[in-house]
Design a protein around this motif. Structure first.
Motif, mmCIF file in Angstrom:
data_model
loop_
_atom_site.group_PDB
_atom_site.id
_atom_site.type_symbol
_atom_site.label_atom_id
_atom_site.label_comp_id
_atom_site.label_asym_id
_atom_site.label_seq_id
_atom_site.Cartn_x
_atom_site.Cartn_y
_atom_site.Cartn_z
ATOM 1 N N THR A 1 24.209 7.158 14.116
ATOM 2 C CA THR A 1 23.199 8.012 13.505
ATOM 3 C C THR A 1 23.411 9.451 13.958
ATOM 4 O O THR A 1 24.032 9.721 14.985
ATOM 5 C CB THR A 1 21.775 7.577 13.886
ATOM 6 O OG1 THR A 1 21.597 7.694 15.316
ATOM 7 C CG2 THR A 1 21.495 6.145 13.451
ATOM 8 N N ALA B 1 24.529 0.788 23.433
ATOM 9 C CA ALA B 1 24.054 2.027 22.823
ATOM 10 C C ALA B 1 24.539 3.202 23.656
ATOM 11 O O ALA B 1 24.223 3.301 24.844
ATOM 12 C CB ALA B 1 22.527 2.031 22.736
ATOM 13 N N LEU C 1 23.737 -5.468 22.272
ATOM 14 C CA LEU C 1 24.030 -4.140 21.735
ATOM 15 C C LEU C 1 24.398 -3.202 22.875
ATOM 16 O O LEU C 1 23.732 -3.194 23.918
ATOM 17 C CB LEU C 1 22.800 -3.592 20.993
ATOM 18 C CG LEU C 1 22.887 -2.160 20.459
ATOM 19 C CD1 LEU C 1 23.722 -2.121 19.175
ATOM 20 C CD2 LEU C 1 21.500 -1.587 20.175
ATOM 21 N N ALA D 1 26.596 -5.203 11.212
ATOM 22 C CA ALA D 1 25.256 -4.700 11.493
ATOM 23 C C ALA D 1 24.307 -5.031 10.352
ATOM 24 O O ALA D 1 23.148 -5.412 10.584
ATOM 25 C CB ALA D 1 25.306 -3.196 11.731
ATOM 26 N N LEU E 1 26.341 1.931 8.769
ATOM 27 C CA LEU E 1 26.207 0.586 9.324
ATOM 28 C C LEU E 1 27.373 -0.286 8.856
ATOM 29 O O LEU E 1 27.699 -0.314 7.669
ATOM 30 C CB LEU E 1 24.899 -0.061 8.859
ATOM 31 C CG LEU E 1 23.611 0.675 9.217
ATOM 32 C CD1 LEU E 1 22.458 0.204 8.344
ATOM 33 C CD2 LEU E 1 23.278 0.489 10.688
ATOM 34 N N ALA F 1 17.678 2.447 13.731
ATOM 35 C CA ALA F 1 18.802 1.603 14.139
ATOM 36 C C ALA F 1 18.379 0.626 15.217
ATOM 37 O O ALA F 1 18.680 -0.582 15.146
ATOM 38 C CB ALA F 1 19.956 2.478 14.636
ATOM 39 N N TYR G 1 26.661 0.799 19.006
ATOM 40 C CA TYR G 1 25.895 1.863 18.336
ATOM 41 C C TYR G 1 26.090 3.180 19.081
ATOM 42 O O TYR G 1 26.096 3.215 20.314
ATOM 43 C CB TYR G 1 24.406 1.528 18.294
ATOM 44 C CG TYR G 1 23.533 2.750 18.068
ATOM 45 C CD1 TYR G 1 23.536 3.415 16.837
ATOM 46 C CD2 TYR G 1 22.742 3.270 19.093
ATOM 47 C CE1 TYR G 1 22.778 4.555 16.637
ATOM 48 C CE2 TYR G 1 21.972 4.400 18.894
ATOM 49 C CZ TYR G 1 21.991 5.046 17.671
ATOM 50 O OH TYR G 1 21.244 6.190 17.477
ATOM 51 N N ASP H 1 29.503 -0.205 14.940
ATOM 52 C CA ASP H 1 28.662 -1.012 14.056
ATOM 53 C C ASP H 1 27.515 -0.203 13.483
ATOM 54 O O ASP H 1 26.994 -0.529 12.410
ATOM 55 C CB ASP H 1 28.111 -2.224 14.809
ATOM 56 C CG ASP H 1 29.198 -3.233 15.121
ATOM 57 O OD1 ASP H 1 29.775 -3.782 14.172
ATOM 58 O OD2 ASP H 1 29.482 -3.452 16.318
ATOM 59 N N ALA H 2 27.102 0.824 14.198
ATOM 60 C CA ALA H 2 26.030 1.686 13.723
ATOM 61 C C ALA H 2 26.182 3.043 14.373
ATOM 62 O O ALA H 2 26.592 3.153 15.532
ATOM 63 C CB ALA H 2 24.655 1.098 14.052
#
Length: 417
Positions: A193, A141, A139, A215, A211, A78, A170, A190-191
């Protein structure tokens, strides 16, 4: 050379922060026959897995798939695919895995900005907003559940803040997905994991990822280096994804209708990931979260019933893991060894500022159940007594059993109209 015999792992009840004991049907699924990567059965299994994980993530994202590798492989894929060198990345840090996100962003050559709170707390949304306004990141995170501290970071308002200020959002949900609420679409992710080895109840080795279209557009705008020839002619070097294996643009093509060859899918791990998601949705997302909440509440009550002090802001604790302070005079590592050697139960140590100060006890996936919780508390009481700690006899088991009894009563009560 004398060859070793077949591998024969000892029986273990994994009650640490992960990995945990896998669901039996997940292990069974991995023993199924292999097929070719373009066999219709295989490609259909991939399509089914994508659909199942849309349900797990709470998303309609077409780009929902697996990255072959541990949960860290998903994080790196990512980050390296969404971030160009020089992009600003904001990482709110409240534990070890926030520092990991910052490190991976730095390796992607991002300009990394962090904000931090003491371990045991979560980052206030107001602090996240102030940092977004100040940094103007490409971004944001953010770890959802950090097992190093057991804290669960609220995400519900962050997506709207990122959208307002033009940042991608994310989240690493490795430790939380499946045992705590996660709504990828409703929260504006947007993302995101994860990994299988926590609340999803599987082995480490496959990283679910989802995603958004936004993204995917960013990923598709990146260029490739194939066979030594740069696509798109005079594109800047900063446009190129600096990994082949973790290039989500190529991975998306492999999982998409074109099925462009990128790697050979890890077939047995695909089977495992599929079964993890199938089990969760068969039980029901909300039911699984409720089961984790009950088991987590029972373990929390149990360790408190043993007179242990719980670390951190309990109001923001994950459902699936609790950190307890090691009692004065009890050798933490020796006590953990006794749990493992005498009872076959693994609980977790810690690291960073909490090294040697807390144990982390998990209740997740297959082990988010009554017998696992009560067995662990009974063993922990025995070990604590052996090392001289003064704890109420049966206090942990009884306190936890009360939580399970209350949950059973509540679930059998008629629902008010």
């Amino acid at each position: 050379m004398t060859l070793p015999g077949p591998i024969a792992p000892p029986a273990r009840l994994l009650m640490g922060p992960g990995p945990i004991s896998a669901y039996p049907s997940v292990l069974q699924s991995m023993s199924n026959a292999l097929v070719g990567q373009y066999d219709p059965f295989m490609t259909n299994a991939m399509v089914e897995t994508q659909q199942l994980y849309r349900g797990v993530w709470g998303t309609a994202n077409d780009a929902t798939l697996l990255v072959d590798g541990t949960s860290r492989a998903g994080i790196e894929a990512a980050m390296i695919s969404l971030v160009r060198p020089g992009d600003r990345v904001l990482v709110p840090v409240f534990g070890r895995f926030g520092h990991l996100l910052a490190e991976i962003a730095e390796r992607a050559l991002a300009e990394v900005h962090t904000i931090e709170v003491p371990w045991g707390q979560v980052v206030p949304v107001s602090a996240v907003e102030e940092a977004i306004v100040r940094v103007k990141p490409h971004l944001v995170a953010l770890v959802q559940g950090d097992t190093s501290t057991t804290m669960l970071q609220p995400l519900e308002e962050v997506g709207a803040l990122c959208a307002k200020h033009g940042a991608l959002f994310y989240s690493d949900a490795t430790a939380s997905l499946g045992g705590n609420a996660f709504e990828a679409d409703a929260w504006g992710l947007d993302a995101a994991t994860a990994g299988l080895q926590k609340c999803l109840g599987g082995p480490s080795g496959s990283a679910p990822i989802t995603l958004s279209e936004r993204a995917v557009d960013v990923i598709r705008s990146r260029k490739r280096v194939e066979a030594g020839i740069r696509e798109a002619g005079d594109a800047s070097a900063d446009d190129f994804v600096r990994s082949n294996y973790f290039d989500l643009g190529q991975i998306l093509d492999y999982w998409g209708p074109r099925r462009l060859n990128h790697h050979t899918e890890a077939t047995s791990m695909l089977y495992a990931a599929r079964e993890c998601a199938r089990l969760l949705l068969a039980e029901g997302r909300e039911a699984v979260i409720a089961r984790h909440r009950t088991a987590g509440d029972a373990m929390l009550a149990g360790v408190q019933g043993l007179g242990l002090t719980v670390f951190g802001d309990v109001a923001h604790k994950m459902t699936n893991v609790v950190a307890v302070e090691i009692p004065e005079g009890v050798p933490g590592d020796a006590a953990r060894s006794a749990m493992l050697e005498d009872f076959g139960i693994e609980i977790g140590t810690s690291f960073g500022p909490l090294h040697g100060k807390v144990w982390r006890i998990g209740t997740m996936g297959y082990n988010a159940r009554k017998d696992a919780v009560l067995t662990t508390l009974s063993a922990l009481e025995s070990v604590l007594h052996r090392f001289g700690a003064s704890t109420p006899r049966g206090g942990g088991v009884e306190a936890a059993a009360d939580v399970f009894r209350a949950a059973a009563t509540a679930s059998s009560s008629p629902v008010s109209p």
